[in-house]
Design a protein around this motif. Structure first.
Motif, PDB file in Angstrom:
ATOM      1  N   MET A   1       0.821  -1.190   0.000  1.00  0.00           N
ATOM      2  CA  MET A   1       0.000   0.000   0.000  1.00  0.00           C
ATOM      3  C   MET A   1       0.869   1.260   0.000  1.00  0.00           C
ATOM      4  O   MET A   1       0.598   2.174  -0.746  1.00  0.00           O
ATOM      5  CB  MET A   1      -0.927  -0.055   1.211  1.00  0.00           C
ATOM      6  N   ARG A   2       1.901   1.282   0.819  1.00  0.00           N
ATOM      7  CA  ARG A   2       2.786   2.454   0.878  1.00  0.00           C
ATOM      8  C   ARG A   2       3.445   2.724  -0.469  1.00  0.00           C
ATOM      9  O   ARG A   2       3.581   3.863  -0.877  1.00  0.00           O
ATOM     10  CB  ARG A   2       3.908   2.257   1.907  1.00  0.00           C
ATOM     11  N   PHE A   3       3.863   1.652  -1.140  1.00  0.00           N
ATOM     12  CA  PHE A   3       4.542   1.832  -2.418  1.00  0.00           C
ATOM     13  C   PHE A   3       3.594   2.423  -3.455  1.00  0.00           C
ATOM     14  O   PHE A   3       4.005   3.238  -4.279  1.00  0.00           O
ATOM     15  CB  PHE A   3       5.133   0.514  -2.908  1.00  0.00           C
ATOM     16  N   ALA A   4       2.323   2.052  -3.407  1.00  0.00           N
ATOM     17  CA  ALA A   4       1.338   2.612  -4.330  1.00  0.00           C
ATOM     18  C   ALA A   4       1.167   4.112  -4.062  1.00  0.00           C
ATOM     19  O   ALA A   4       1.075   4.911  -5.005  1.00  0.00           O
ATOM     20  CB  ALA A   4       0.007   1.891  -4.190  1.00  0.00           C
ATOM     21  N   GLU A   5       1.119   4.498  -2.798  1.00  0.00           N
ATOM     22  CA  GLU A   5       0.996   5.911  -2.444  1.00  0.00           C
ATOM     23  C   GLU A   5       2.222   6.693  -2.892  1.00  0.00           C
ATOM     24  O   GLU A   5       2.098   7.814  -3.395  1.00  0.00           O
ATOM     25  CB  GLU A   5       0.799   6.068  -0.938  1.00  0.00           C
TER      26      GLU A   5
END
Length: 70
Positions: A1-5
């Motif tokens: 999720m963090r990488f997508a953000e």
């Protein structure tokens, strides 16, 4: 999720930098496809727009057709 953000933020920053470059070159607010002015309302809604609404719709349709063919 963090990488997508992080990726969303990276893309947005790149779009902002490109808009600033177009401002400096005197090309801001001019559609990259048809060369017409991008309406003020569209730029207010999406300041980083590179296409007028008609050309953007055509580009998205082309992309969808291309993606469906793959």
């Amino acid at each position: 999720m963090r990488f997508a953000e992080i990726e969303v933020d990276r893309v947005r920053l790149s779009e902002i930098e490109q808009a600033q470059q177009r401002m400096g070159d005197g090309r801001y607010g001019i559609c990259v496809d048809c060369g017409e002015d991008i309406p003020r309302e569209r730029l207010l809604a999406r300041p980083m727009a590179i296409r007028c609404a008609s050309c953007q719709a055509a580009a998205e349709l082309h992309r969808r057709r291309h993606d469906a063919a793959i």
